[in-house]
Design a protein around this motif. Sequence first.
Motif, short mmCIF file in Angstrom:
data_model
loop_
_atom_site.label_atom_id
_atom_site.label_comp_id
_atom_site.label_asym_id
_atom_site.label_seq_id
_atom_site.Cartn_x
_atom_site.Cartn_y
_atom_site.Cartn_z
N ALA A 18 -16.95 -5.52 61.14
CA ALA A 18 -17.21 -4.19 61.13
C ALA A 18 -17.60 -3.56 59.80
CB ALA A 18 -15.78 -3.44 61.90
N GLY A 19 -18.23 -2.63 59.64
CA GLY A 19 -18.83 -2.25 58.57
C GLY A 19 -19.69 -2.72 57.41
N VAL A 20 -19.90 -4.07 57.84
CA VAL A 20 -20.74 -4.98 57.25
C VAL A 20 -21.79 -5.34 57.83
CG1 VAL A 20 -20.60 -7.22 56.08
CG2 VAL A 20 -18.59 -6.19 56.28
N GLY A 21 -23.13 -5.33 57.00
CA GLY A 21 -24.33 -5.53 57.55
C GLY A 21 -24.48 -6.95 57.81
N LEU B 128 -24.76 -12.68 56.93
CA LEU B 128 -24.67 -11.40 56.14
C LEU B 128 -25.69 -11.00 55.31
CD1 LEU B 128 -20.97 -12.17 54.54
CD2 LEU B 128 -21.70 -11.21 56.87
N CYS B 129 -26.29 -9.56 55.59
CA CYS B 129 -27.56 -9.40 55.18
C CYS B 129 -27.68 -9.03 53.77
CB CYS B 129 -27.82 -7.95 55.87
SG CYS B 129 -28.16 -8.25 57.82
N ALA B 130 -26.74 -8.66 53.00
CA ALA B 130 -26.52 -8.43 51.58
C ALA B 130 -26.14 -9.55 50.80
CB ALA B 130 -25.54 -7.17 51.13
N ALA B 131 -25.91 -10.83 51.09
CA ALA B 131 -25.55 -11.77 50.09
C ALA B 131 -26.78 -12.35 49.57
CB ALA B 131 -24.90 -12.89 51.03
N PRO B 132 -26.81 -12.45 48.36
CA PRO B 132 -28.21 -13.05 47.45
C PRO B 132 -28.53 -14.22 47.79
CG PRO B 132 -26.30 -12.64 45.98
CD PRO B 132 -25.77 -12.12 47.39
#
Length: 172
Positions: free
Chosen positions: A102-105, A115-119
Amino acid sequence: MTATEDVASALPVAAFTDAMSRLVSGLAVVTTRQAGGQPCGLLVSSICSYSVAPPSVLVVLDHASRCRDPLARCAEFGVHVLGSDEERTARTFASRGADKFAGVGWEWDGAVPRLCAAPIYLRCTAKAVFDHGDHTVLIGEVTRTAVAEAEPLVCYRRQFDWGLRRNGVRHP
């Protein structure tokens, strides 16, 4: 009991964990789909490259983690190496919260929550699982990668916000 077992059992846990906390490690979130279809994930600091032929990673899971059983039984999982701006994500997945997503893209990559933001994202096929002590070792063969430039989020002495030093200057 062997001499090695005797020494290992006599080693104070606090001294060992303090010694290991002084080893700088990257932080990653490992994810999979649970049997009921919902995503699960947890933060790990014990992760490393295992093989280049075939490309493989080794991840260590605490038996006490609620995601340990789904990951130990999964066919596929994702490894998300976190960037320095993802301390909040690290703390979320280190927690025992009910819905860490919840709250994580995030989105589904087949059966793997991504996870969308993980590089750095590594999609893996589980190849070996075995228990040792109070942890489970999971070895995955990497089937897909995505890499973006970012400073890594690293852990040192149980702190997630430790910064790297270049030319004597601390970088948060």
